[in-house]
Design a protein around this motif. Structure first.
Motif, PDB file in Angstrom:
ATOM      1  N   LEU A 240     -13.185 -26.536  18.232  1.00 17.80           N
ATOM      2  CA  LEU A 240     -14.565 -26.243  18.656  1.00 17.80           C
ATOM      3  C   LEU A 240     -14.619 -25.680  20.062  1.00 17.80           C
ATOM      4  O   LEU A 240     -15.466 -26.067  20.855  1.00 17.80           O
ATOM      5  CB  LEU A 240     -15.414 -27.523  18.571  1.00 17.80           C
ATOM      6  CG  LEU A 240     -16.122 -27.821  17.248  1.00 17.80           C
ATOM      7  CD1 LEU A 240     -17.359 -26.966  17.070  1.00 17.80           C
ATOM      8  CD2 LEU A 240     -15.217 -27.782  16.052  1.00 17.80           C
ATOM      9  N   TYR A 241     -13.694 -24.749  20.389  1.00 16.81           N
ATOM     10  CA  TYR A 241     -13.638 -24.182  21.734  1.00 16.81           C
ATOM     11  C   TYR A 241     -13.543 -25.308  22.752  1.00 16.81           C
ATOM     12  O   TYR A 241     -12.756 -26.226  22.587  1.00 16.81           O
ATOM     13  CB  TYR A 241     -14.863 -23.288  22.003  1.00 16.81           C
ATOM     14  CG  TYR A 241     -15.001 -22.190  20.995  1.00 16.81           C
ATOM     15  CD1 TYR A 241     -13.922 -21.375  20.656  1.00 16.81           C
ATOM     16  CD2 TYR A 241     -16.206 -21.968  20.352  1.00 16.81           C
ATOM     17  CE1 TYR A 241     -14.056 -20.359  19.721  1.00 16.81           C
ATOM     18  CE2 TYR A 241     -16.357 -20.959  19.432  1.00 16.81           C
ATOM     19  CZ  TYR A 241     -15.274 -20.157  19.112  1.00 16.81           C
ATOM     20  OH  TYR A 241     -15.409 -19.170  18.199  1.00 16.81           O
ATOM     21  N   GLU A 243     -15.620 -27.583  23.308  1.00 15.00           N
ATOM     22  CA  GLU A 243     -16.582 -28.621  22.961  1.00 15.00           C
ATOM     23  C   GLU A 243     -16.003 -29.562  21.901  1.00 15.00           C
ATOM     24  O   GLU A 243     -16.752 -30.215  21.168  1.00 15.00           O
ATOM     25  CB  GLU A 243     -17.872 -27.962  22.444  1.00 15.00           C
ATOM     26  CG  GLU A 243     -19.116 -28.613  22.965  1.00 15.00           C
ATOM     27  CD  GLU A 243     -20.376 -27.889  22.488  1.00 15.00           C
ATOM     28  OE1 GLU A 243     -21.384 -28.005  23.187  1.00 15.00           O
ATOM     29  OE2 GLU A 243     -20.369 -27.230  21.432  1.00 15.00           O
ATOM     30  N   GLY A 244     -14.679 -29.599  21.831  1.00 15.16           N
ATOM     31  CA  GLY A 244     -14.021 -30.441  20.845  1.00 15.16           C
ATOM     32  C   GLY A 244     -14.344 -31.913  21.035  1.00 15.16           C
ATOM     33  O   GLY A 244     -14.506 -32.656  20.053  1.00 15.16           O
ATOM     34  N   PHE A 247     -17.874 -32.593  19.810  1.00 19.04           N
ATOM     35  CA  PHE A 247     -17.912 -32.579  18.351  1.00 19.04           C
ATOM     36  C   PHE A 247     -17.310 -33.875  17.788  1.00 19.04           C
ATOM     37  O   PHE A 247     -17.850 -34.459  16.846  1.00 19.04           O
ATOM     38  CB  PHE A 247     -17.136 -31.359  17.839  1.00 19.04           C
ATOM     39  CG  PHE A 247     -17.392 -31.016  16.395  1.00 19.04           C
ATOM     40  CD1 PHE A 247     -18.592 -30.439  16.008  1.00 19.04           C
ATOM     41  CD2 PHE A 247     -16.424 -31.256  15.428  1.00 19.04           C
ATOM     42  CE1 PHE A 247     -18.820 -30.096  14.662  1.00 19.04           C
ATOM     43  CE2 PHE A 247     -16.647 -30.925  14.090  1.00 19.04           C
ATOM     44  CZ  PHE A 247     -17.851 -30.348  13.714  1.00 19.04           C
ATOM     45  N   LYS A 256     -13.997 -26.324  12.437  1.00 18.19           N
ATOM     46  CA  LYS A 256     -13.749 -25.044  13.107  1.00 18.19           C
ATOM     47  C   LYS A 256     -15.039 -24.233  13.114  1.00 18.19           C
ATOM     48  O   LYS A 256     -15.724 -24.127  12.079  1.00 18.19           O
ATOM     49  CB  LYS A 256     -12.648 -24.256  12.370  1.00 18.19           C
ATOM     50  CG  LYS A 256     -12.242 -22.962  13.072  1.00 18.19           C
ATOM     51  CD  LYS A 256     -11.403 -23.221  14.317  1.00 18.19           C
ATOM     52  CE  LYS A 256     -11.464 -22.061  15.320  1.00 18.19           C
ATOM     53  NZ  LYS A 256     -12.683 -22.092  16.155  1.00 18.19           N
ATOM     54  N   SER A 257     -15.335 -23.647  14.274  1.00 18.90           N
ATOM     55  CA  SER A 257     -16.574 -22.892  14.444  1.00 18.90           C
ATOM     56  C   SER A 257     -16.280 -21.423  14.715  1.00 18.90           C
ATOM     57  O   SER A 257     -15.153 -21.055  15.016  1.00 18.90           O
ATOM     58  CB  SER A 257     -17.354 -23.468  15.623  1.00 18.90           C
ATOM     59  OG  SER A 257     -16.558 -23.377  16.784  1.00 18.90           O
ATOM     60  N   ILE A 263     -19.915 -23.161  11.019  1.00 15.15           N
ATOM     61  CA  ILE A 263     -18.986 -24.263  11.314  1.00 15.15           C
ATOM     62  C   ILE A 263     -18.566 -24.869   9.971  1.00 15.15           C
ATOM     63  O   ILE A 263     -19.406 -25.082   9.101  1.00 15.15           O
ATOM     64  CB  ILE A 263     -19.618 -25.388  12.162  1.00 15.15           C
ATOM     65  CG1 ILE A 263     -20.382 -24.835  13.380  1.00 15.15           C
ATOM     66  CG2 ILE A 263     -18.542 -26.380  12.631  1.00 15.15           C
ATOM     67  CD1 ILE A 263     -21.060 -25.917  14.238  1.00 15.15           C
ATOM     68  N   ASN A 285     -21.011 -22.448  20.226  1.00 17.76           N
ATOM     69  CA  ASN A 285     -21.066 -23.053  18.891  1.00 17.76           C
ATOM     70  C   ASN A 285     -22.505 -23.073  18.380  1.00 17.76           C
ATOM     71  O   ASN A 285     -23.453 -23.161  19.156  1.00 17.76           O
ATOM     72  CB  ASN A 285     -20.530 -24.493  18.958  1.00 17.76           C
ATOM     73  CG  ASN A 285     -19.048 -24.517  19.267  1.00 17.76           C
ATOM     74  OD1 ASN A 285     -18.267 -23.765  18.680  1.00 17.76           O
ATOM     75  ND2 ASN A 285     -18.656 -25.355  20.225  1.00 17.76           N
ATOM     76  N   MET A 290     -24.280 -27.746  14.835  1.00 17.57           N
ATOM     77  CA  MET A 290     -23.740 -28.987  15.411  1.00 17.57           C
ATOM     78  C   MET A 290     -24.628 -30.167  15.014  1.00 17.57           C
ATOM     79  O   MET A 290     -24.140 -31.219  14.611  1.00 17.57           O
ATOM     80  CB  MET A 290     -23.710 -28.892  16.946  1.00 17.57           C
ATOM     81  CG  MET A 290     -22.738 -27.929  17.558  1.00 17.57           C
ATOM     82  SD  MET A 290     -21.035 -28.585  17.710  1.00 17.57           S
ATOM     83  CE  MET A 290     -21.191 -29.703  19.111  1.00 17.57           C
TER      84      MET A 290
END
Lengths: 305, 305, 305, 305
Positions: A240-241, A243-244, A247, A256-257, A263, A285, A290
Motif C-alpha cells: 500500500l505504498y 500507507e502499509g 492499512f 495491493k492498491s 485495491i 490510495n 480504504m
C-alpha cells in the motif's frame, strides 16, 4: 455458507459521502476523465461464490496492482535469486522515490515500489519470448476472463509522461540492475500499468493467493503454496505504498492498491475482495476504497490479526 | 615581472611520486587507456605571459571543466532568471547524486553538479540555434585556439554509459525543469564533456575570469566584470565536487576540476593556472593536480585568503 | 588612505527600508526583545583605522560568531589531528541538522555547524584548565577590550531551550566524538554563544585574520599565517550556514554570521568589517546585514574574486 | 488438541549449529557476558496449555519487547490522540535513527522504533502516578508471575551508555513531542528495557493478544478486542526493526524482538510463542530465534498468510 451481499451493499451506501473527498489521478488524461462517483466491489470466495455491488463489472486501469501479477510470474521460476536484486522491506518513502535507491546502491527496497517493479518487469522479459503476450495470457488465466487487455491510450500516455519512471530505470541500469535495454523494460512496464480490468476480474484473479496458489474454481495451479504465502506477506509489508501500516491497522489484510483507484485484498483460506473508487487520498490510495475494506473486516469481524 | 618557470618545474619534480597513487577514470574506455604518468601544467598571466611544464600542450578530455564554459555562455543573457531553476549552494553530496534533487523538488543545488549543469545545457540549447557549434566557437574564442574540438569516441562512449546522467535528466524533466527534449539535452551534454583541450588551452581560456571578464591578450569581452566575479564565486563554492572545502583549505583559489584529471584555477587580477594528471582521488579530483596547485599557492605565497 | 566613512553612511541609509523585513530570533526571550531597528557597522583596517556608523558600539549576542574564536584557540595547538574529528566541507544542510551527522557516522561536516562547533568546544576544554576564563581572555585579547563578557540571562536561556544542541552533543558522544562529559561541553557552548560584543569589538578582534594571524595594531600574534589563511578558507566554505554560496556570490568575502544578527567579514590584507541588524532572513542570517556587506564590496569594488 | 512438544524439540536440535553464528550485544557489560549457547522456547495456547524446551524458564533482558507492554498500557486510555504524536508506518531505517525524525519534524514513524517508544513512555508517565511501579504491575498481571522485576545492573548500564537515546529524547523535546522532563522519560525507558523475564513469562504475557485482549487462562481483560488486533497489526508492520519484511516473509506472524535475543510472536486465535537465543544477526534480531520461528510456522503449517 455466508452471504456477503448484505454487507457489501451496506458498505456501498456508507461510503457514498466519501466519493467526492478523494482526488482522481491527473497525470494522465485518460485517468483524469474518470467519473469520481464510480464505486464497485466484488468478493470471491474459495468455495466459488461471487458477490458484487455497484460498478463491479466496469473496467478501470489497474496500474500498480499489476505488480502482483508480474511478481507471481517470476517468483516460481527465479526462486531466491530474485532477492539478490530487490529487497523485501517496507520503504518508508514514496513509491517513486530515488533517494533510498541511491543510499542502497541500486537495490530497490521491495518489488512493489516502482523501482522494484521495474526490476521484476526486467525479469519477466528475461523469462518470456513475447513478454507482453505472456503477461496478458497470465492475467487472463488467473481471472478466467479471456477478453482482458490493456488500454492503448493509457499505455501511450504513461510513456509520454513517464519521466520519473525513466529516471528510475536509467538509475537502475547505472547500477547494473537491469539486464535489458531501459526502453524495453519501460515499454513493458507502461503496458502492464495500462491493463484494464474490473473488480470481478481482480477478485477472481487474486483468489489463488487465498487458496495456497491454486485457483479453487478452475483447479489451475498458479504458484506453489510457499510462494502464495510469501506474496501475501510481501503485499502485507509493502503493498500500500507508504500507507502499509495504516492499512494493516485499519483493515488487517494483505492487499495491493493502484492509482487507478483499485485495491485488492486477500483473506487467506477464505476469500479475495476487490474495490474500486477513483478518488485518492494523499498517499495515492483510493480514499473510499480504504474505508470500504475497513468496514468489510469490521462487519465480517475477520482479519489476519 | 615574476617568472613562474622555476616554481612549476619544482612542482613537476615534487609531485612525481604521486602520479601512481591516483586511479584513472574507467567508466569510459577512452579515458581508462590514458597513461597515468602524464603531467602538465600551464600558467597564463594577465600581462600575457605563458609558462608551461611537462605535457602542457597535450590534449585531454576536459569533462566537467566544460560546465564553466556553458555557464559563462548563458549567464550574461539569462541574468537572474537562471537562479529560479538552479541554486548557488554547495551540495554536500556526490556530483551525480539524485537525493538532494528529490528533497529539493527538482531544483539542482548549483550549476556545477551534473543536474545543475544539465539545466545550464538546456539553457544553451534555448539560446543557440546550433548549440554545439555555438559552444565550440565560444571555447575557441576564449582560448584563441581555432582547432579545439570534441573527441568523437569519448562523446559516443559517454552516451552509451551515461545511464546516471539519463536518470538525472529524466528526473529534471519530471519536475518540469528542462525545456527541451531529454535526449537533446543529453546529447549536447555528452559532447561538451568530450571537449578535448590542453593545459595551455585551458589556462588561456580561463584568463578572462582573472581579468574582470575581458581577455587581457586579445581584448575580447567574454562577459561583464560582475559576471566574472560571480563565476569565480561559484567555482569557489562548488567547483570541486564534494571537495570544495578541501580545495579552499589547501589551495585557496576558485577552481574547476574534471574526471579527465584536469583542474583550472584563477587568481583574480593576476593569472589562471591549469594542471593535468589523470590519476584521481576518491572524490574524483586529480590527486597530483590538487597537490600541484597546493604547492603553487604555497611557493608563490598567494591565494585569495 | 581610503576613508570608508562616506561609504558606510550611504549603506546605513540605503538598508533602512530592510530593517523591518527580517525576523528577530525568538527562541530565547533575551533575543526576542531586541529592537529590530538597530543597525551598526564598523570597519577596521590593517593600518589601524576604525570607521563606524549607527549602533556600532552597542553590545549584542554574538552567538555563532563565537565559533571562530574557539576554532582559532584550538587550531594552532591541535594541528591536523582536529580534522580527524571534524570535516572541512560545506554541509548543504541546516546548521543544526542531525541527518548528515548520522550518515557520516558522527563526524560533523565542518567546525561551524553546531555539531562541529561542539567538537571544537570539547577541544577547548581539553586544552584549558578553566576553559570559560580561557575563552573570555582570548576574546578580550583579540579585541583589545578587557570588559567583554557573556550575558548571564542569555547563557541561562540557551541552556533551558537547548534541547536540539543537547541532542547533537549526546549524538556525538554516542559516536565517541566528545572526550568530555556532555553537560560540560554544552555548558561551555551555551556560554560562548552568550558572549556580548559590539561591531567595533568584532571588527577589531577579526583583524588578525586580515593580517596573517597578527593583530596589526597591538602586534600580538594570535595565530600563524597558515592558520589565518585556513580560518578564512573555512569561513568562506561554511561560515554562513546554508547560505555560503549566496554570500560568496553577493558579497565575495570570507565571513561568519550569528543568529543575534551579527556578521563579520574579512578582506585579506586590508580590513575586517562587522555589521549588526537583528532581523534575520529564512536562512538565519541578518537580512539587512547581508545587503550592507553586498553594498560594501560593490561600492569599494573589492572582493576576493 | 495439538501437542507442540515434538515440534519445538526438533527445532531446538535443528537450530543448534546457529547458536555460534550470531553476535551477542556488547554495548552493555551485563548483556555481553551472556552465554551464546543459551536457547529457550515456550508456546502458550489459548486453551491454557504450555509447551517448553531448553532454557525456557531462565530470565533474560527483554529490552525492546517491553515496548509492547507500554503501548498496551497507553492505547486504551489515550485512544486515537496517541497517533497525533507517533505514526504507524514501517520506518525503513535503523531502530535508533534520527534521520527520519528530522525529515518528519519530530513525529516518530511508529511506536516500536526507539523514538516512538520514548513518546509512548512519556505517555505512561502522564497516565501513572508511579509509572515504574505501574509498568511492573502491568507486566506481572499479564504474565501471572508476581516476581518479575527489572535488572538493576542493566538499568544502570543503559543509563551510562544511553547517549543515542538521550540524543533522541532531546531531539523529541526540541520538537515539543515530550511532555515530561527528558531525564524522567529516559529513566523510565532505561528501566523498562531492563525488565528481566523468561520465555515462559513472555509467552504467557502475550497470550491476551492471541485472544482478543483477554487472558484466556485468568480471564483478565488486558485490553479490548480492537486494541489487541491493532497491536498485532503494529507488531506485524514494525516489530522487527528494519527486518519486518524478512520476518513476514519467513515467519508470517506478528512479533516483537529485543537485543537481549528474545522474540515473541502471536498466532491470533491460537497461541503465543517466545524464543530466546542471545546471538544477533546484523539487523539486531536473534539469529537462531528467527530460524526457530520460521521452522515453527513451517512445521505447524500455520501463519497469518
Amino acid at each position: 455458507m455466508t452471504s456477503y451481499t448484505g454487507i457489501i451493499e451496506s458498505i456501498a451506501r456508507e461510503i457514498k459521502p466519501l466519493l467526492n473527498k478523494g482526488k482522481v489521478a491527473t497525470y494522465i488524461p485518460a485517468l483524469s476523465r474518470i467519473n469520481p462517483q464510480k464505486f464497485g466491489m466484488a468478493v470471491a470466495t474459495v468455495r466459488g461464490e461471487l458477490f458484487t455491488t455497484g460498478d463491479a463489472t466496469e473496467n478501470f486501469s489497474i496500474q500498480s496492482i499489476s505488480k502482483v501479477f508480474t511478481l507471481a510470474m517470476v517468483m516460481d521460476r527465479m526462486g531466491d535469486s530474485l532477492w539478490d536484486r530487490v529487497g523485501r522491506e517496507a520503504s518508508g518513502n514514496p513509491f517513486n522515490s530515488l533517494v533510498q535507491l541511491e543510499y542502497e546502491n541500486g537495490k530497490p527496497r521491495n518489488p512493489f515500489i516502482n523501482a522494484g517493479a521495474l526490476v521484476v518487469t526486467d525479469c519477466v522479459i528475461f523469462e518470456n519470448e513475447d513478454p507482453l503476450t505472456g503477461l496478458i495470457d497470465f492475467v487472463r488465466n488467473c481471472s478466467g476472463n479471456p477478453s482482458i487487455d490493456y488500454d492503448r491510450e493509457v499505455a501511450r500516455s504513461e510513456k509520454e509522461t513517464g519521466h520519473r519512471n525513466a529516471a528510475l530505470a536509467n538509475f537502475l541500469k547505472s547500477y547494473d540492475n537491469l539486464a535489458n535495454d531501459v526502453d524495453r523494460v519501460l515499454n513493458l512496464y507502461f503496458h502492464q500499468c495500462a491493463l484494464s480490468m474490473s473488480c470481478v476480474d481482480l477478485a477472481k484473479s487474486f483468489l489463488f493467493l487465498a487458496n495456497g496458489g491454486t485457483d479453487p474454481v478452475s483447479g489451475k495451479v498458479i504458484c506453489g503454496p510457499r510462494q502464495a504465502k510469501r506474496i501475501n506477506a510481501l503485499m502485507q509489508t509493502c503493498g500500500l505504498y507508504d500507507e502499509g501500516g495504516e492499512f494493516a491497522y485499519r483493515v488487517g489484510l494483505p492487499g495491493k492498491s493502484g492509482v487507478g483507484g483499485g485495491i485488492v485484498a486477500v483473506m487467506p483460506g477464505e476469500l479475495s475482495v476487490a474495490v474500486w473508487s477513483p478518488g485518492l487520498n494523499t498517499a495515492g490510495n483510493s480514499l473510499a476504497g480504504m474505508m470500504a475494506l475497513e468496514l468489510f473486516t469490521t462487519y465480517t469481524a475477520r482479519s489476519i490479526f
